[in-house]
Design a protein around this motif. Structure first.
Motif, PDB file in Angstrom:
ATOM      1  N   ARG A  30      74.930  60.466  25.260  1.00 36.55           N
ATOM      2  CA  ARG A  30      73.513  60.329  24.605  1.00 36.55           C
ATOM      3  C   ARG A  30      73.745  58.672  23.987  1.00 36.55           C
ATOM      4  NH1 ARG A  30      74.177  64.304  19.699  1.00 36.55           N
ATOM      5  NH2 ARG A  30      71.845  63.438  18.943  1.00 36.55           N
ATOM      6  N   TYR A  31      74.593  58.004  24.326  1.00 37.54           N
ATOM      7  CA  TYR A  31      74.322  56.526  23.805  1.00 37.54           C
ATOM      8  C   TYR A  31      74.522  54.967  24.500  1.00 37.54           C
ATOM      9  CZ  TYR A  31      76.483  59.010  19.444  1.00 37.54           C
ATOM     10  OH  TYR A  31      76.423  60.434  18.602  1.00 37.54           O
ATOM     11  N   ALA A  32      74.398  54.104  23.911  1.00 38.26           N
ATOM     12  CA  ALA A  32      74.222  52.894  25.048  1.00 38.26           C
ATOM     13  C   ALA A  32      75.845  52.671  24.576  1.00 38.26           C
ATOM     14  CB  ALA A  32      73.500  52.233  24.780  1.00 38.26           C
ATOM     15  N   VAL A  33      76.279  52.376  25.213  1.00 38.28           N
ATOM     16  CA  VAL A  33      77.364  51.404  24.837  1.00 38.28           C
ATOM     17  C   VAL A  33      77.828  50.444  25.400  1.00 38.28           C
ATOM     18  CG1 VAL A  33      79.844  51.946  25.325  1.00 38.28           C
ATOM     19  CG2 VAL A  33      78.976  53.968  25.277  1.00 38.28           C
ATOM     20  N   GLY A  34      78.161  49.518  24.173  1.00 38.84           N
ATOM     21  CA  GLY A  34      77.869  48.076  24.060  1.00 38.84           C
ATOM     22  C   GLY A  34      79.854  47.713  24.465  1.00 38.84           C
ATOM     23  N   TRP A  35      80.118  46.759  25.037  1.00 39.54           N
ATOM     24  CA  TRP A  35      81.807  45.551  24.112  1.00 39.54           C
ATOM     25  C   TRP A  35      81.151  44.715  23.946  1.00 39.54           C
ATOM     26  CZ3 TRP A  35      86.257  48.185  25.304  1.00 39.54           C
ATOM     27  CH2 TRP A  35      86.217  48.884  26.396  1.00 39.54           C
ATOM     28  N   PHE A  36      82.211  43.476  22.656  1.00 36.69           N
ATOM     29  CA  PHE A  36      82.314  43.003  22.526  1.00 36.69           C
ATOM     30  C   PHE A  36      83.639  42.115  22.228  1.00 36.69           C
ATOM     31  CE2 PHE A  36      77.407  43.525  21.082  1.00 36.69           C
ATOM     32  CZ  PHE A  36      77.596  44.879  21.732  1.00 36.69           C
ATOM     33  N   ARG A  37      83.212  41.032  22.316  1.00 34.03           N
ATOM     34  CA  ARG A  37      84.430  40.323  21.751  1.00 34.03           C
ATOM     35  C   ARG A  37      84.691  39.298  20.772  1.00 34.03           C
ATOM     36  NH1 ARG A  37      85.473  36.706  27.054  1.00 34.03           N
ATOM     37  NH2 ARG A  37      83.875  34.674  26.377  1.00 34.03           N
ATOM     38  N   GLN A  38      85.233  39.095  20.092  1.00 32.06           N
ATOM     39  CA  GLN A  38      85.651  37.906  18.659  1.00 32.06           C
ATOM     40  C   GLN A  38      87.121  37.464  19.217  1.00 32.06           C
ATOM     41  OE1 GLN A  38      85.167  39.681  14.834  1.00 32.06           O
ATOM     42  NE2 GLN A  38      84.144  37.540  14.278  1.00 32.06           N
ATOM     43  N   ALA A  39      86.711  36.428  18.742  1.00 34.10           N
ATOM     44  CA  ALA A  39      87.913  35.252  19.432  1.00 34.10           C
ATOM     45  C   ALA A  39      88.245  34.790  17.522  1.00 34.10           C
ATOM     46  CB  ALA A  39      87.891  33.901  20.173  1.00 34.10           C
ATOM     47  N   PRO A  40      89.716  34.189  17.439  1.00 30.57           N
ATOM     48  CA  PRO A  40      89.820  33.361  16.158  1.00 30.57           C
ATOM     49  C   PRO A  40      88.467  32.711  15.618  1.00 30.57           C
ATOM     50  CG  PRO A  40      91.860  34.050  17.056  1.00 30.57           C
ATOM     51  CD  PRO A  40      90.736  34.258  18.283  1.00 30.57           C
ATOM     52  N   GLY A  41      88.385  32.868  14.772  1.00 27.85           N
ATOM     53  CA  GLY A  41      87.267  32.072  14.171  1.00 27.85           C
ATOM     54  C   GLY A  41      85.426  31.949  14.977  1.00 27.85           C
ATOM     55  N   LYS A  42      85.710  32.760  15.712  1.00 26.74           N
ATOM     56  CA  LYS A  42      84.342  32.994  15.990  1.00 26.74           C
ATOM     57  C   LYS A  42      83.892  33.815  15.898  1.00 26.74           C
ATOM     58  CE  LYS A  42      85.101  29.624  19.974  1.00 26.74           C
ATOM     59  NZ  LYS A  42      85.400  29.981  21.273  1.00 26.74           N
ATOM     60  N   GLU A  43      82.373  33.530  15.862  1.00 31.51           N
ATOM     61  CA  GLU A  43      81.630  35.178  15.502  1.00 31.51           C
ATOM     62  C   GLU A  43      81.722  36.595  16.915  1.00 31.51           C
ATOM     63  OE1 GLU A  43      78.352  33.396  13.172  1.00 31.51           O
ATOM     64  OE2 GLU A  43      77.619  34.132  15.869  1.00 31.51           O
ATOM     65  N   ARG A  44      81.812  37.199  16.215  1.00 32.14           N
ATOM     66  CA  ARG A  44      81.100  38.692  17.708  1.00 32.14           C
ATOM     67  C   ARG A  44      80.378  38.168  18.465  1.00 32.14           C
ATOM     68  NH1 ARG A  44      82.728  44.302  15.527  1.00 32.14           N
ATOM     69  NH2 ARG A  44      84.264  42.822  15.014  1.00 32.14           N
TER      70      ARG A  44
END
Length: 127
Positions: A30-44
């Motif tokens: 039922r869901y859309a699934v997303g993958w995200f990343r966040q590096a040190p000092g940076k936005e997701r």
């Protein structure tokens, strides 16, 4: 739905990894699934996403051709295949779920209706 991401680790430039995200408490169908990343000092930032119905994949421009998102409904799992990794791919990777029928590039935006997040898994790419 509760999400748990895994599969991160320390790899070398050019290596591959497959990240997994298991859902519990509700079916991911039922869901859309997303993958995200966040590096040190940076936005997701958005990496890849898959809409709920129909299942359609979306990728951030810089990840096209190297990363691939997939789903296994029977196991209630989502995957992110990372190929040809580079040091700049070093980050904590998160999976997230959005209860939406929307299909489009907004799924790559971490603020877009993603109410459910996994805890993140660290990918470190050495040069």
């Amino acid at each position: 739905v509760q999400l748990q991401a895994s599969g991160g680790g320390l790899v070398q430039t050019g290596d591959s990894l497959r990240l997994s995200c298991v859902g519990s408490g509700s079916t991911l169908e039922r869901y859309a699934v997303g993958w995200f990343r966040q590096a040190p000092g940076k936005e997701r930032e958005g990496v890849a996403a898959m809409s709920s119905s129909p299942r359609r994949a979306y990728y951030a421009e810089s990840m096209k051709g190297r990363f691939a998102v997939s789903m296994n409904s029977a196991q209630n799992m989502a995957y992110l295949q990372l190929n040809n990794l580079k040091p700049e791919d070093t980050a904590v990777y998160y999976c997230a779920a959005a209860l939406t029928t929307y299909s489009g590039d907004y799924l790559l935006r971490p603020w877009y209706e993603y109410h459910f997040w996994g805890q993140g898994t660290l990918v470190t790419v050495s040069s």
